[in-house]
Design a protein around this motif. Sequence first.
Motif: not given
Length: 591
Positions: A472-489
């Motif tokens: 279960h996730w709080s507020n049933d929502t998350q902040l999702f980060w996709t398409g990154a690669k090693p070294g990205d911030t």
Amino acid sequence: MNLLRLLPLVFLVTTVTAQADEFDLHSFDRQQLTGVYFSEGANAADINGDGIVDVVYGPYWFAGPEFTTKREIYQPVAQNREQYADNFFNWLYDFNGDGRNDVFVVGFPGTPAYVYENPGQDGYDKPWPKHQVFDWVSNESPQLVDIVGDEQPELVCTRDGFFGFTTFDPQHPFKPWQFHRVSDQIASKRFGHGLGVGDVNGDGRQDILFAQGWFEQPAENPLTSRWAMHTASFTEGYGGAEMYAYDVDGDGDNDIITGHRAHDFGLAWYEQVTEGDTTSFKHHLIMGEHPSENKYGVVFSELHSIALADIDGDGLKDIVTGKTYWSHHRQSPQWDAGAVVYWFKLVRGENGVDWIPYQADGEAGIGRQISIVDVNNDQLPDIVVGGMLGAHVLTHKVQAASKAEFEAAQPKVYAGPKLPTVEGAEALRGPKSKINPKTGQVENALEGEKQSGKPTGGTLQPQKMSGFKADHWSNDTQLFWTGAKPGDTLALDLPPFTGQVGVEVVLTTAGDYGIVQLSLDDQPLGPPIDLYNNDVQTTGVLSFPQVAVTGKEHKLNVRILGANRQAKKSYMFAIDYLRIKKPDGSFVTQD
């Protein structure tokens, strides 16, 4: 022995004997035969008996030497690029001994194999006779090669979870072929990555290689015996493409050459090391997912086919591979990067082994099959490929050069940023969040989806999580980060606070999530966190007490370092929420 019948197989593994001057420059001219997607493979040999090599790609054969005239083998149907072709591999061989090369086709994994019988000159104006010879070919890198020394080829593949190979009766080659199991039922029922043939232990007999080891061909009764399995790891992931046993370092025993992940990154060789009665294989990375993981800074993804051939005529076999463009459509990392074809020159020197990368082409790409064939009889190996971008012939050319021209054309050693290290990463996990059943939220939580920030690469967006039932996730929502690669911030802006605080963070784990380093401003929050997990779940509450800061403006920083060896290399990251507890026991709240 009928040499005509064996000639196509010799083409597939040919070693050029022409001497290469040290100042010769090798290049390849690209000729596109068609831009239509018909097959994942292509091959070449003499079809019409004129002594000139022709090219086969899907439903067509293209007459050499120009390859501008095409004739149908079967009814052409353009394949849907959003799906997969019904033709994956093409081999040419005279199965019935009539002096004409037939076309052997293996399709999508788990489907039958067919021989299209060459009808000769009088039959080229109509479809070729089609014979189903095997009902079920699995694994994504089957091989057609003489594995048992009977002077005719066998199809090495898997069927119904068993590793093995097929044989055919040369007197009745179009009747059903027989499958010979060499293993227990340990393979994928339909797909599977990583398969090859080669003499691993130097006994003169061909063995079967797979991503988790090799099967030793017995001295007697190879058609009816179980082959002894030797466990070894020949992948840093789920498996690559074709595999080869070859003496890379020149020490007299055969090493293993293969890829790590057919739809992601990785090319390597495994050095065979014998100490007493113990044999092991030492991993040597040739190319990874970051420029710093190749000596010359080369990186590309989707190495779904690998060939081994002496490209420059120096007596050592080189690696030919490239990007299987669109191999998993938009799912693979760098799926839209250049459709390159490379050859890696093997060099043995005082400092060990080097693989020098040279780009053969930047637009053809490859499919699931690379064929090395001398298409114009100039004693130079050419490259024939087919795939999502159609069919291409890359014709090999050699040009004499001055020493200065030669040196200018050599790839330069990479001197750029290094890949972040994942050393010390831990799969940190904490207690489950206490979510208020009335609000569906954690009290005093700074919800991830409400935080603002900008990543250096990839995309940031909220994601609803109610469809994932393992947690279960709080507020049933998350902040999702996709398409990154090693070294990205990623830097997330936080509400104002100062002094010494305690930080609680809840992240998400899954099979395609990465290894990350969290920091509050420039202060690391614990060790690197490995977010790999078989199921989609949260980390639980990760607590970092007594973090002292000055000033009021702060950021939660996230850096992608890499991924677990078992993870799909998508480097995903998500934050459910964080809580910041002040010295007086109250919490920092969102404005």
